[in-house]
Structure formats: structure tokens, C-alpha cells
Design an enzyme around this catalytic site. Structure first.
Site, PDB file in Angstrom:
ATOM      1  N   HIS A 243       1.209  -0.828  -0.124  1.00 37.04           N
ATOM      2  CA  HIS A 243      -0.432   0.337   0.034  1.00 37.04           C
ATOM      3  C   HIS A 243       1.319   1.346  -0.159  1.00 37.04           C
ATOM      4  O   HIS A 243       2.357   1.315   0.513  1.00 37.04           O
ATOM      5  CB  HIS A 243      -0.945   0.074   0.984  1.00 37.04           C
ATOM      6  CG  HIS A 243      -0.164  -0.216   2.345  1.00 37.04           C
ATOM      7  ND1 HIS A 243       0.104   1.432   2.840  1.00 37.04           N
ATOM      8  CD2 HIS A 243       0.207  -0.694   2.979  1.00 37.04           C
ATOM      9  CE1 HIS A 243       0.350   1.234   4.263  1.00 37.04           C
ATOM     10  NE2 HIS A 243       0.707  -0.178   4.189  1.00 37.04           N
TER      11      HIS A 243
ATOM     12  N   GLU B 177      -9.138 -11.336   4.667  1.00 36.60           N
ATOM     13  CA  GLU B 177      -8.076 -11.251   5.881  1.00 36.60           C
ATOM     14  C   GLU B 177      -6.900 -11.802   5.928  1.00 36.60           C
ATOM     15  O   GLU B 177      -5.978 -11.887   5.965  1.00 36.60           O
ATOM     16  CB  GLU B 177      -8.722 -11.758   7.179  1.00 36.60           C
ATOM     17  CG  GLU B 177      -9.566 -10.370   7.877  1.00 36.60           C
ATOM     18  CD  GLU B 177      -9.389  -9.493   8.449  1.00 36.60           C
ATOM     19  OE1 GLU B 177      -8.314  -9.580   8.362  1.00 36.60           O
ATOM     20  OE2 GLU B 177      -9.766  -8.525   8.233  1.00 36.60           O
TER      21      GLU B 177
END
Length: 218
Positions: A13, A90
């Protein structure tokens, strides 16, 4: 004609406030900074699109961590094309730092001198073995997509993962069959892109092709 070897694009990210100041960011949902969003948006122009490294026609699926910093990075990267098939999971989340969430390395060392995440894991978070098991599960899923493409002609060539720093470093080590602890030797910058594939046209020879593409190296 033989199909080209499948690839995995592993993307960290973009920049967050906590990545800037070195805080361990696991389960906390910290957004991208304005600069982080700008950098990812500019990266999308050269990384994603027809004839570009991530070409939508070659893209099978994208695994995305549900944390907003990863989810937002995904949407910014693919903002100029139709949103591809993706899975929020997840399994791609960051290492759970437990008691050390939000702390800087110096603060952790003050609490627990000599602590090393690569051998000690995180108290009340994930152990080394738990992290290894989780990442290995994701690797197995990616390799099954790749096997189906290469051997059966199912799916298309590429898979993308948008995730986190420690997750990516563990993933790199485990992809090439190294012990998890050797992930400490890989530097993964915010917004950096790693390319993983295979040597000698052989799915039994996983390889690292590139690391920190398009990142602003420090």
C-alpha cells in the site's frame, strides 16, 4: 505455442502517516496520506492498462487486504480501467503486532530489549509460525491459479496482491522457499511493486524477478 509463465505482482500500500514515522501498523485502519494517494495515482498511469505491466486482459484476480490503506491503494491503481475481479481477504492482512501495535521500534526495544519480530513474533498478536502458515496459505492459492493457467489453460496469466510491508517481506521469503526469518533482508517500500514468477519455464522453480519497482527509494 507455449504459454508465457504466470506472474504475481505483489504491491505494498501507499504511504500512511504511520509508515512515515515508523509505527507498527497491523490491525489499525490508518488511511493513506494525500501524498500517498497522489503517488499511487501517478503510478497507475504507468503500471496498469492495455500494453502496460499489469494489463487487464492478462489479469486473473486480485487479493486485497481489507485495511483501508490497502483497499484504497487497489482502487487508485485500477481507477483508469474497469475494476477487476478481486477478493478482500484477511489472509492478506498485515502481521498482527499485538501489544506492539502503533509503537516505533525504539519504543518496543525499551519494553523488550533484543526483541526481533522475525524470531520472536508478537505478544498477544501473531507468532512466527502463525504468520508463516497464513502466508503459505496465500501462496498455495496463487500457485493453484498459476498451475491451472499453465497446465490446463484455465484463467489468465497474472495475479495481483495488494497488502502490507511485513506481509510482503514474509511472502517474498516463503515464495522462494526460504525460511520466514530471511524476509528481514528484503526492503519493501510503500507503493513498491515486486514481480514473482518462475525460472526455466518450470512451476517447481519459484523466483523473484523484480523488487520495489516504481517506489520512491529512500
Amino acid at each position: 505455442m507455449a504459454r508465457p509463465m504466470p506472474r504475481l505482482f505483489l504491491i505494498r500500500h501507499g504511504e500512511t502517516e504511520w509508515s512515515m514515522n515508523g509505527r507498527h501498523t497491523g490491525r489499525s485502519d490508518i488511511p493513506l496520506t494525500a501524498r500517498g494517494e497522489e503517488e499511487i495515482t501517478s503510478r497507475a498511469d504507468v503500471l496498469v492498462g492495455e500494453g502496460k505491466p499489469i494489463d487487464p486482459k492478462n489479469l486473473c484476480t486480485v487479493f486485497v487486504s481489507p485495511r483501508i490503506r490497502a483497499h484504497r491503494t487497489f482502487h487508485l491503481l485500477f481507477s483508469n480501467v474497469e475494476t477487476p475481479h478481486h477478493i478482500l481477504t484477511e489472509e492478506a492482512r498485515e502481521w498482527d503486532y499485538g501489544d506492539y501495535e502503533g509503537l516505533k521500534p525504539s519504543e518496543i526495544q525499551a519494553l523488550n530489549p533484543g526483541w526481533n519480530i522475525w524470531t520472536d513474533g508478537c505478544p498477544n498478536g501473531e507468532s512466527v509460525q502463525e504468520m508463516e502458515n497464513r502466508v503459505d496459505t496465500v501462496i498455495e492459492r496463487v500457485r493453484e491459479y498459476h498451475r491451472q493457467y499453465k497446465e490446463e489453460g484455465i484463467n489468465t496469466r497474472d495475479v495481483v496482491i495488494v497488502a502490507h510491508g511485513h506481509f510482503s517481506r514474509v511472502f517474498l521469503a516463503r515464495w522462494i522457499n526460504f525460511p520466514l526469518r530471511l524476509g528481514t533482508h528484503f526492503n519493501v517500500e510503500p507503493g513498491g511493486v515486486a514481480v514473482l514468477s518462475y525460472n526455466h519455464n518450470n512451476l517447481a522453480e519459484p523466483a523473484l524477478n523484480a523488487l520495489n519497482l516504481y517506489a520512491h527509494l529512500r
